[in-house]
Motif scaffolding. Structure first.
Motif, PDB file in Angstrom:
ATOM      1  N   VAL A  62    -100.721   2.771 -18.710  1.00 42.97           N
ATOM      2  CA  VAL A  62     -99.654   3.684 -19.099  1.00 42.97           C
ATOM      3  C   VAL A  62    -100.310   4.973 -19.573  1.00 42.97           C
ATOM      4  CG1 VAL A  62     -97.726   4.100 -20.670  1.00 42.97           C
ATOM      5  CG2 VAL A  62     -98.088   1.814 -19.710  1.00 42.97           C
ATOM      6  N   VAL A  63     -99.958   6.077 -18.923  1.00 39.21           N
ATOM      7  CA  VAL A  63    -100.491   7.385 -19.288  1.00 39.21           C
ATOM      8  C   VAL A  63     -99.425   8.079 -20.137  1.00 39.21           C
ATOM      9  CG1 VAL A  63    -101.374   9.588 -18.454  1.00 39.21           C
ATOM     10  CG2 VAL A  63    -101.851   7.476 -17.166  1.00 39.21           C
ATOM     11  N   ASP A  64     -99.706   8.194 -21.437  1.00 42.42           N
ATOM     12  CA  ASP A  64     -98.779   8.821 -22.371  1.00 42.42           C
ATOM     13  C   ASP A  64     -98.942  10.335 -22.271  1.00 42.42           C
ATOM     14  OD1 ASP A  64     -97.182   9.658 -24.445  1.00 42.42           O
ATOM     15  OD2 ASP A  64     -98.247   8.539 -26.002  1.00 42.42           O
ATOM     16  N   CYS A  65     -97.928  10.987 -21.747  1.00 42.18           N
ATOM     17  CA  CYS A  65     -97.980  12.429 -21.480  1.00 42.18           C
ATOM     18  C   CYS A  65     -97.319  13.266 -22.563  1.00 42.18           C
ATOM     19  CB  CYS A  65     -97.303  12.724 -20.144  1.00 42.18           C
ATOM     20  SG  CYS A  65     -98.056  11.898 -18.732  1.00 42.18           S
ATOM     21  N   ALA A  66     -96.927  12.661 -23.685  1.00 41.94           N
ATOM     22  CA  ALA A  66     -96.208  13.409 -24.718  1.00 41.94           C
ATOM     23  C   ALA A  66     -97.022  14.572 -25.265  1.00 41.94           C
ATOM     24  CB  ALA A  66     -95.790  12.477 -25.854  1.00 41.94           C
ATOM     25  N   PHE A  70     -99.941  20.962 -20.261  1.00 46.84           N
ATOM     26  CA  PHE A  70    -100.012  21.622 -18.964  1.00 46.84           C
ATOM     27  C   PHE A  70    -100.660  20.673 -17.977  1.00 46.84           C
ATOM     28  CE2 PHE A  70    -102.562  24.019 -15.875  1.00 46.84           C
ATOM     29  CZ  PHE A  70    -101.580  24.816 -15.305  1.00 46.84           C
ATOM     30  N   CYS A  71    -100.200  20.710 -16.746  1.00 53.27           N
ATOM     31  CA  CYS A  71    -100.819  19.938 -15.674  1.00 53.27           C
ATOM     32  C   CYS A  71    -100.679  20.735 -14.393  1.00 53.27           C
ATOM     33  CB  CYS A  71    -100.145  18.576 -15.532  1.00 53.27           C
ATOM     34  SG  CYS A  71    -100.843  17.540 -14.219  1.00 53.27           S
ATOM     35  N   ALA A  96     -95.624   7.958 -19.242  1.00 54.07           N
ATOM     36  CA  ALA A  96     -94.698   7.815 -20.366  1.00 54.07           C
ATOM     37  C   ALA A  96     -94.475   9.154 -21.050  1.00 54.07           C
ATOM     38  CB  ALA A  96     -95.258   6.813 -21.387  1.00 54.07           C
ATOM     39  N   ARG A  97     -93.253   9.387 -21.443  1.00 56.36           N
ATOM     40  CA  ARG A  97     -92.827  10.499 -22.289  1.00 56.36           C
ATOM     41  C   ARG A  97     -93.301  11.885 -21.841  1.00 56.36           C
ATOM     42  NH1 ARG A  97     -94.166   9.002 -28.272  1.00 56.36           N
ATOM     43  NH2 ARG A  97     -96.275   9.382 -27.523  1.00 56.36           N
ATOM     44  N   PRO A  98     -93.157  12.219 -20.551  1.00 59.54           N
ATOM     45  CA  PRO A  98     -93.584  13.565 -20.140  1.00 59.54           C
ATOM     46  C   PRO A  98     -92.699  14.634 -20.768  1.00 59.54           C
ATOM     47  CG  PRO A  98     -92.415  12.488 -18.349  1.00 59.54           C
ATOM     48  CD  PRO A  98     -92.582  11.462 -19.437  1.00 59.54           C
ATOM     49  N   ARG A  99     -93.311  15.729 -21.181  1.00 58.80           N
ATOM     50  CA  ARG A  99     -92.575  16.880 -21.706  1.00 58.80           C
ATOM     51  C   ARG A  99     -91.747  17.487 -20.570  1.00 58.80           C
ATOM     52  NH1 ARG A  99     -96.190  20.351 -25.789  1.00 58.80           N
ATOM     53  NH2 ARG A  99     -96.891  18.656 -27.110  1.00 58.80           N
ATOM     54  N   PRO A 100     -90.723  18.276 -20.893  1.00 63.60           N
ATOM     55  CA  PRO A 100     -89.882  18.873 -19.839  1.00 63.60           C
ATOM     56  C   PRO A 100     -90.671  19.641 -18.786  1.00 63.60           C
ATOM     57  CG  PRO A 100     -88.812  19.135 -21.960  1.00 63.60           C
ATOM     58  CD  PRO A 100     -90.186  18.568 -22.243  1.00 63.60           C
ATOM     59  N   LEU A 101     -91.685  20.406 -19.186  1.00 60.83           N
ATOM     60  CA  LEU A 101     -92.469  21.168 -18.215  1.00 60.83           C
ATOM     61  C   LEU A 101     -93.207  20.240 -17.246  1.00 60.83           C
ATOM     62  CD1 LEU A 101     -93.546  23.960 -17.300  1.00 60.83           C
ATOM     63  CD2 LEU A 101     -95.462  23.585 -18.856  1.00 60.83           C
ATOM     64  N   ILE A 102     -93.769  19.170 -17.761  1.00 62.15           N
ATOM     65  CA  ILE A 102     -94.499  18.208 -16.925  1.00 62.15           C
ATOM     66  C   ILE A 102     -93.512  17.453 -16.036  1.00 62.15           C
ATOM     67  CG2 ILE A 102     -96.038  16.209 -16.924  1.00 62.15           C
ATOM     68  CD1 ILE A 102     -97.276  18.866 -18.037  1.00 62.15           C
ATOM     69  N   ARG A 104     -90.682  18.512 -14.956  1.00 56.73           N
ATOM     70  CA  ARG A 104     -90.214  19.448 -13.920  1.00 56.73           C
ATOM     71  C   ARG A 104     -91.233  19.562 -12.787  1.00 56.73           C
ATOM     72  NH1 ARG A 104     -86.343  21.096 -10.940  1.00 56.73           N
ATOM     73  NH2 ARG A 104     -86.391  23.298 -10.447  1.00 56.73           N
ATOM     74  N   MET A 105     -92.535  19.618 -13.130  1.00 63.55           N
ATOM     75  CA  MET A 105     -93.584  19.670 -12.116  1.00 63.55           C
ATOM     76  C   MET A 105     -93.555  18.386 -11.268  1.00 63.55           C
ATOM     77  SD  MET A 105     -97.004  18.418 -11.466  1.00 63.55           S
ATOM     78  CE  MET A 105     -97.399  17.777 -13.059  1.00 63.55           C
ATOM     79  N   LEU A 106     -93.361  17.253 -11.910  1.00 58.59           N
ATOM     80  CA  LEU A 106     -93.282  15.981 -11.177  1.00 58.59           C
ATOM     81  C   LEU A 106     -92.075  15.979 -10.233  1.00 58.59           C
ATOM     82  CD1 LEU A 106     -94.136  13.550 -14.112  1.00 58.59           C
ATOM     83  CD2 LEU A 106     -95.621  14.118 -12.170  1.00 58.59           C
ATOM     84  N   GLU A 107     -90.952  16.506 -10.705  1.00 61.76           N
ATOM     85  CA  GLU A 107     -89.748  16.567  -9.873  1.00 61.76           C
ATOM     86  C   GLU A 107     -89.940  17.499  -8.683  1.00 61.76           C
ATOM     87  OE1 GLU A 107     -86.497  15.747 -13.442  1.00 61.76           O
ATOM     88  OE2 GLU A 107     -86.907  17.801 -12.807  1.00 61.76           O
ATOM     89  N   LEU A 108     -90.496  18.684  -8.924  1.00 58.73           N
ATOM     90  CA  LEU A 108     -90.679  19.661  -7.855  1.00 58.73           C
ATOM     91  C   LEU A 108     -91.623  19.179  -6.767  1.00 58.73           C
ATOM     92  CD1 LEU A 108     -90.861  22.979  -9.910  1.00 58.73           C
ATOM     93  CD2 LEU A 108     -89.022  22.249  -8.368  1.00 58.73           C
ATOM     94  N   THR A 109     -92.587  18.359  -7.146  1.00 56.32           N
ATOM     95  CA  THR A 109     -93.570  17.867  -6.177  1.00 56.32           C
ATOM     96  C   THR A 109     -93.175  16.523  -5.567  1.00 56.32           C
ATOM     97  OG1 THR A 109     -94.853  16.780  -7.919  1.00 56.32           O
ATOM     98  CG2 THR A 109     -95.469  19.050  -7.329  1.00 56.32           C
ATOM     99  N   GLY A 110     -92.087  15.938  -6.035  1.00 61.73           N
ATOM    100  CA  GLY A 110     -91.662  14.633  -5.540  1.00 61.73           C
ATOM    101  C   GLY A 110     -92.425  13.478  -6.172  1.00 61.73           C
ATOM    102  N   ALA A 111     -93.253  13.761  -7.163  1.00 60.03           N
ATOM    103  CA  ALA A 111     -94.065  12.710  -7.782  1.00 60.03           C
ATOM    104  C   ALA A 111     -93.242  11.778  -8.669  1.00 60.03           C
ATOM    105  CB  ALA A 111     -95.209  13.323  -8.579  1.00 60.03           C
ATOM    106  N   THR A 112     -92.011  12.155  -9.018  1.00 58.38           N
ATOM    107  CA  THR A 112     -91.184  11.227  -9.793  1.00 58.38           C
ATOM    108  C   THR A 112     -90.862   9.985  -8.969  1.00 58.38           C
ATOM    109  OG1 THR A 112     -89.235  12.510  -9.147  1.00 58.38           O
ATOM    110  CG2 THR A 112     -90.128  12.905 -11.356  1.00 58.38           C
TER     111      THR A 112
END
Length: 123
Positions: A62-66, A70-71, A96-102, A104-112
């Motif tokens: 589990v990668v805790d991103c809280a 920046f990524c 786990a717990r990505p901040r909104p900016l992270i 959003r990046m996951l959503e834009l790249t399809g990584a979600t």
């Protein structure tokens, strides 16, 4: 990988350009707690931590991103490559717990679609 406490004793309090990775075991594998920025310079630090965490087959990392502020695409590439390696060994990586900016990046790249995203961190 830099691991240093801030003056307050909490690495999450200071905005660091460097990436700090804290490792904690849990029942099914490892939690990697990230603080700072994940980019071209810090990607190798996360890659090394993921390699250690995935040394045991059939584990869950589990990668805790809280605390990740920046990524960039290099950081995302490190995560995606580790996810592919994990799947080949019967392991998995969850974010786990990505901040909104992270997030959003996951959503834009399809990584979600590539990662399970948790609201909590085990342990």
């Amino acid at each position: 990988m830099t691991q240093h406490p801030s003056e307050s004793g909490n690495p999450a309090v200071d905005r660091a350009e460097e990436l700090t990775v804290e490792t904690r075991p849990w029942a099914l594998g490892t939690v990697l707690v990230l603080f700072g920025e994940l980019d071209l310079d810090s990607g190798p630090d996360l890659r090394a931590a993921l390699d250690r965490a995935l040394a045991e087959p059939a584990s869950v990392v589990v990668v805790d991103c809280a605390g990740l502020e920046f990524c960039d695409s290099t950081g995302l590439n490190v995560l995606l490559r580790a996810k592919a390696r994990a799947a080949a060994d019967g392991s998995r990586i969850e974010l786990a717990r990505p901040r909104p900016l992270i997030l959003r990046m996951l959503e834009l790249t399809g990584a979600t679609d590539a990662f399970s995203i948790r609201e909590t961190v085990p342990g």
